[in-house]
Design a protein around this motif. Structure first.
Motif, PDB file in Angstrom:
ATOM      1  N   GLN A 110       1.118  -1.074   0.398  1.00  0.00           N
ATOM      2  CA  GLN A 110      -0.288  -0.064   0.131  1.00  0.00           C
ATOM      3  C   GLN A 110       1.018   1.066  -0.362  1.00  0.00           C
ATOM      4  N   ASN A 125       1.209   3.501  -2.689  1.00  0.00           N
ATOM      5  CA  ASN A 125       0.474   5.468  -2.876  1.00  0.00           C
ATOM      6  C   ASN A 125       2.175   6.768  -3.290  1.00  0.00           C
ATOM      7  N   THR A 177       2.471   9.322  -5.867  1.00  0.00           N
ATOM      8  CA  THR A 177       2.232  10.407  -5.643  1.00  0.00           C
ATOM      9  C   THR A 177       3.873  11.033  -5.885  1.00  0.00           C
TER      10      THR A 177
END
Length: 155
Positions: free
Chosen positions: A145, A149, A153
């Motif tokens: 995860q 992420n 980003t």
């Protein structure tokens, strides 16, 4: 980017997560006791080392991965580090703090206390390794995860 996995002591869940992140542990296979025990810094950081940032390795995207023990002061340490970066006109957006304290199991907590605080390594370390193995795939999912992420980003 610089990613710092942190927990209370910087010696168990943060080391496991950082090691999974850089591929030092195969996320597809439950590591045996020896593989976990041989990780650099695993169950080997003393209270005098709290706050030290340990380099664990580079990930496949070129991110530098670290671990750190912040005790119960994570928010203070993070603010201080970011403010120091600002003072020196360095990019604070390039540093990510990932808290792994929520991955600590009861056996990791008790084993870590016995091993790191009381010096009862022969009693504590097996408990820590047991807790680490029993929680391994939860840590893998957590790291996956984090990586997802980070990819979002960067996009």
């Amino acid at each position: 980017m610089k990613i710092i996995y942190h927990c209370y002591g910087g010696t168990h869940t943060s080391i496991l997560a950082a090691s999974i992140h850089v591929g030092k542990l195969n996320k597809e296979k439950l590591p045996d006791n020896k593989e976990i025990n041989e990780l650099k810094y695993f169950d080997d950081v003393s209270p005098k080392d709290y706050g030290k940032i340990h380099f664990v390795g580079m990930d496949e995207l070129g991110n530098e991965i670290y671990s750190c023990g912040m005790k119960k002061c994570a928010s203070i340490v993070k603010k201080a580090l970011k403010d120091i970066l600002k003072i020196y006109n360095l990019q604070t957006e390039e540093i990510y703090f990932i808290n792994t304290l929520g991955l600590v199991t009861f056996s990791i907590r008790i084993g870590g206390f016995l091993s790191r605080h009381l010096g009862l390594i022969s009693l504590g370390r097996p408990l820590v390794i047991y807790g680490s193995r029993s929680n391994f795939y939860k840590i893998v999912n957590f790291v996956d995860q984090v990586k997802e992420n980070l990819t979002k980003t960067k996009s």
